[in-house]
Design a protein around this motif. Sequence first.
Motif, mmCIF file in Angstrom:
data_model
loop_
_atom_site.group_PDB
_atom_site.id
_atom_site.type_symbol
_atom_site.label_atom_id
_atom_site.label_comp_id
_atom_site.label_asym_id
_atom_site.label_seq_id
_atom_site.Cartn_x
_atom_site.Cartn_y
_atom_site.Cartn_z
ATOM 1 N N ARG A 160 0.741 -1.226 -0.006
ATOM 2 C CA ARG A 160 -0.025 0.241 0.052
ATOM 3 C C ARG A 160 0.866 1.285 0.131
ATOM 4 O O ARG A 160 0.479 2.188 -0.634
ATOM 5 C CB ARG A 160 -0.965 -0.115 1.354
ATOM 6 N N SER A 161 1.827 1.447 0.687
ATOM 7 C CA SER A 161 2.973 2.406 0.893
ATOM 8 C C SER A 161 3.510 2.628 -0.394
ATOM 9 O O SER A 161 3.781 3.838 -1.040
ATOM 10 C CB SER A 161 4.019 2.182 1.929
ATOM 11 N N ARG A 162 3.751 1.635 -1.306
ATOM 12 C CA ARG A 162 4.400 1.762 -2.437
ATOM 13 C C ARG A 162 3.458 2.395 -3.608
ATOM 14 O O ARG A 162 3.886 3.219 -4.242
ATOM 15 C CB ARG A 162 4.849 0.276 -2.981
ATOM 16 N N ILE A 163 2.401 1.782 -3.277
ATOM 17 C CA ILE A 163 1.172 2.390 -4.328
ATOM 18 C C ILE A 163 1.114 3.899 -4.026
ATOM 19 O O ILE A 163 1.138 4.663 -5.045
ATOM 20 C CB ILE A 163 0.173 1.553 -4.296
ATOM 21 N N ARG A 164 1.027 4.203 -2.787
ATOM 22 C CA ARG A 164 0.721 5.627 -2.357
ATOM 23 C C ARG A 164 1.810 6.474 -2.952
ATOM 24 O O ARG A 164 1.679 7.518 -3.186
ATOM 25 C CB ARG A 164 0.621 5.847 -1.054
ATOM 26 N N THR A 165 3.079 5.888 -2.858
ATOM 27 C CA THR A 165 4.079 6.851 -3.058
ATOM 28 C C THR A 165 4.352 6.939 -4.797
ATOM 29 O O THR A 165 4.626 7.929 -5.117
ATOM 30 C CB THR A 165 5.556 6.010 -3.159
ATOM 31 N N TYR A 166 4.049 6.021 -5.368
ATOM 32 C CA TYR A 166 3.706 6.135 -7.004
ATOM 33 C C TYR A 166 2.789 7.183 -7.279
ATOM 34 O O TYR A 166 2.695 7.961 -8.024
ATOM 35 C CB TYR A 166 3.217 5.152 -7.723
ATOM 36 N N LEU A 167 1.627 7.103 -6.472
ATOM 37 C CA LEU A 167 0.540 8.050 -6.632
ATOM 38 C C LEU A 167 0.867 9.528 -6.402
ATOM 39 O O LEU A 167 0.435 10.508 -7.109
ATOM 40 C CB LEU A 167 -0.949 7.630 -5.941
ATOM 41 N N ARG A 168 1.842 9.597 -5.258
ATOM 42 C CA ARG A 168 2.275 11.082 -5.050
ATOM 43 C C ARG A 168 3.224 11.428 -5.913
ATOM 44 O O ARG A 168 3.118 12.849 -6.156
ATOM 45 C CB ARG A 168 2.895 10.971 -3.569
ATOM 46 N N PHE A 169 4.066 10.815 -6.727
ATOM 47 C CA PHE A 169 4.797 11.437 -7.738
ATOM 48 C C PHE A 169 3.998 11.746 -8.768
ATOM 49 O O PHE A 169 4.229 13.026 -9.388
ATOM 50 C CB PHE A 169 5.544 10.131 -8.453
ATOM 51 N N VAL A 170 2.707 11.204 -9.242
ATOM 52 C CA VAL A 170 1.811 11.584 -10.116
ATOM 53 C C VAL A 170 1.248 13.003 -9.720
ATOM 54 O O VAL A 170 1.156 13.875 -10.547
ATOM 55 C CB VAL A 170 0.810 10.835 -10.533
ATOM 56 N N GLU A 171 0.781 12.954 -8.513
ATOM 57 C CA GLU A 171 0.164 14.393 -8.073
ATOM 58 C C GLU A 171 1.275 15.595 -8.183
ATOM 59 O O GLU A 171 0.743 16.555 -8.414
ATOM 60 C CB GLU A 171 -0.218 14.076 -6.602
ATOM 61 N N GLU A 172 2.394 15.300 -7.753
ATOM 62 C CA GLU A 172 3.386 16.177 -7.706
ATOM 63 C C GLU A 172 3.802 16.784 -9.029
ATOM 64 O O GLU A 172 3.900 18.015 -9.392
ATOM 65 C CB GLU A 172 4.529 15.629 -7.146
ATOM 66 N N ALA A 173 3.736 15.886 -10.012
ATOM 67 C CA ALA A 173 3.849 16.302 -11.386
ATOM 68 C C ALA A 173 2.757 16.955 -12.033
ATOM 69 O O ALA A 173 2.947 17.878 -12.693
ATOM 70 C CB ALA A 173 4.265 14.960 -12.252
ATOM 71 N N ILE A 174 1.481 16.657 -11.797
ATOM 72 C CA ILE A 174 0.522 17.501 -12.272
ATOM 73 C C ILE A 174 0.248 18.917 -11.477
ATOM 74 O O ILE A 174 0.405 19.841 -12.099
ATOM 75 C CB ILE A 174 -0.899 16.935 -11.550
ATOM 76 N N ALA A 175 0.578 18.818 -9.999
ATOM 77 C CA ALA A 175 0.942 20.239 -9.594
ATOM 78 C C ALA A 175 2.041 21.171 -10.029
ATOM 79 O O ALA A 175 1.938 22.242 -10.283
ATOM 80 C CB ALA A 175 1.328 19.918 -7.942
ATOM 81 N N SER A 176 2.987 20.442 -10.591
ATOM 82 C CA SER A 176 4.298 21.214 -11.232
ATOM 83 C C SER A 176 3.795 21.841 -12.582
ATOM 84 O O SER A 176 4.218 22.653 -13.023
ATOM 85 C CB SER A 176 5.374 20.489 -11.279
ATOM 86 N N GLY A 177 2.619 21.206 -13.182
ATOM 87 C CA GLY A 177 2.193 21.818 -14.619
ATOM 88 C C GLY A 177 3.062 21.259 -15.884
ATOM 89 O O GLY A 177 2.641 21.368 -16.664
ATOM 90 N N ASP A 178 3.759 20.099 -15.320
ATOM 91 C CA ASP A 178 4.478 19.551 -16.628
ATOM 92 C C ASP A 178 4.035 18.071 -17.083
ATOM 93 O O ASP A 178 3.995 17.091 -16.375
ATOM 94 C CB ASP A 178 6.017 19.014 -15.875
ATOM 95 N N GLN A 179 3.116 18.113 -18.289
ATOM 96 C CA GLN A 179 2.582 17.276 -18.630
ATOM 97 C C GLN A 179 3.315 15.875 -19.048
ATOM 98 O O GLN A 179 3.002 14.764 -18.697
ATOM 99 C CB GLN A 179 1.672 17.688 -19.897
#
Length: 87
Positions: free
Chosen positions: A25-44
Amino acid sequence: MANSPQAKKRARQNEARFAVNKMRRSRIRTYLRFVEEAIASGDQAAAAAALKAAQPELMRGVTKGVVHKNTAARKISRLAARVKAIA
Protein backbone atom coordinates in the motif's frame (compact mmCIF):
# COMPACT_ATOMS: atom_id res chain seq x y z
CA MET A 1 -5.21 -13.71 23.14
CA ALA A 2 -4.66 -16.83 21.04
CA ASN A 3 -4.46 -20.01 23.10
CA SER A 4 -4.39 -22.97 20.74
CA PRO A 5 -1.30 -23.63 18.63
CA GLN A 6 -3.34 -23.13 15.47
CA ALA A 7 -4.62 -19.74 16.67
CA LYS A 8 -1.07 -18.70 17.58
CA LYS A 9 0.15 -19.67 14.13
CA ARG A 10 -2.70 -17.74 12.48
CA ALA A 11 -1.78 -14.68 14.54
CA ARG A 12 1.84 -14.95 13.33
CA GLN A 13 0.69 -15.36 9.73
CA ASN A 14 -1.62 -12.36 10.04
CA GLU A 15 1.23 -10.18 11.31
CA ALA A 16 3.46 -11.21 8.42
CA ARG A 17 0.68 -10.65 5.86
CA PHE A 18 -0.17 -7.27 7.41
CA ALA A 19 3.46 -6.15 7.06
CA VAL A 20 3.61 -7.20 3.40
CA ASN A 21 0.28 -5.55 2.56
CA LYS A 22 1.32 -2.38 4.37
CA MET A 23 4.51 -2.23 2.30
CA ARG A 24 2.52 -2.71 -0.92
CA ARG A 25 0.00 0.00 0.00
CA SER A 26 2.83 2.37 0.88
CA ARG A 27 4.54 1.72 -2.46
CA ILE A 28 1.30 2.40 -4.35
CA ARG A 29 0.74 5.65 -2.45
CA THR A 30 4.30 6.74 -3.23
CA TYR A 31 3.75 6.26 -6.98
CA LEU A 32 0.43 8.13 -6.76
CA ARG A 33 2.19 10.96 -4.93
CA PHE A 34 4.72 11.21 -7.78
CA VAL A 35 1.83 11.68 -10.21
CA GLU A 36 0.18 14.29 -7.97
CA GLU A 37 3.43 16.24 -7.67
CA ALA A 38 3.97 16.16 -11.44
CA ILE A 39 0.41 17.40 -12.02
CA ALA A 40 0.93 20.18 -9.48
CA SER A 41 4.14 21.26 -11.22
CA GLY A 42 2.23 21.61 -14.49
CA ASP A 43 4.64 19.46 -16.50
CA GLN A 44 2.48 17.23 -18.68
CA ALA A 45 5.38 15.07 -19.92
CA ALA A 46 6.52 14.33 -16.37
CA ALA A 47 2.94 13.70 -15.24
CA ALA A 48 2.32 11.29 -18.12
CA ALA A 49 5.54 9.42 -17.34
CA ALA A 50 4.65 9.23 -13.64
CA LEU A 51 1.16 7.97 -14.48
CA LYS A 52 2.60 5.36 -16.81
CA ALA A 53 4.80 4.13 -13.94
CA ALA A 54 1.94 4.23 -11.41
CA GLN A 55 -0.57 2.24 -13.46
CA PRO A 56 1.17 -1.16 -13.25
CA GLU A 57 1.88 -0.57 -9.57
CA LEU A 58 -1.82 0.02 -8.87
CA MET A 59 -2.89 -3.00 -10.91
CA ARG A 60 -0.30 -5.13 -9.11
CA GLY A 61 -2.03 -4.08 -5.91
CA VAL A 62 -5.27 -5.39 -7.40
CA THR A 63 -3.80 -8.80 -8.22
CA LYS A 64 -2.27 -9.02 -4.74
CA GLY A 65 -5.61 -8.16 -3.13
CA VAL A 66 -4.49 -4.92 -1.50
CA VAL A 67 -6.71 -2.65 -3.62
CA HIS A 68 -10.13 -3.35 -5.14
CA LYS A 69 -10.21 -3.49 -8.95
CA ASN A 70 -12.79 -0.71 -9.30
CA THR A 71 -10.87 1.52 -6.88
CA ALA A 72 -7.69 1.16 -8.94
CA ALA A 73 -9.56 1.75 -12.19
CA ARG A 74 -11.22 4.87 -10.75
CA LYS A 75 -7.91 6.29 -9.51
CA ILE A 76 -6.19 5.66 -12.86
CA SER A 77 -9.10 7.17 -14.77
CA ARG A 78 -9.23 10.34 -12.66
CA LEU A 79 -5.46 10.82 -12.76
CA ALA A 80 -5.40 10.29 -16.52
CA ALA A 81 -8.11 12.92 -16.96
CA ARG A 82 -6.15 15.39 -14.82
CA VAL A 83 -2.93 14.71 -16.73
CA LYS A 84 -4.77 15.23 -20.01
CA ALA A 85 -6.27 18.49 -18.74
CA ILE A 86 -2.81 20.02 -18.18
CA ALA A 87 -2.48 20.68 -21.92
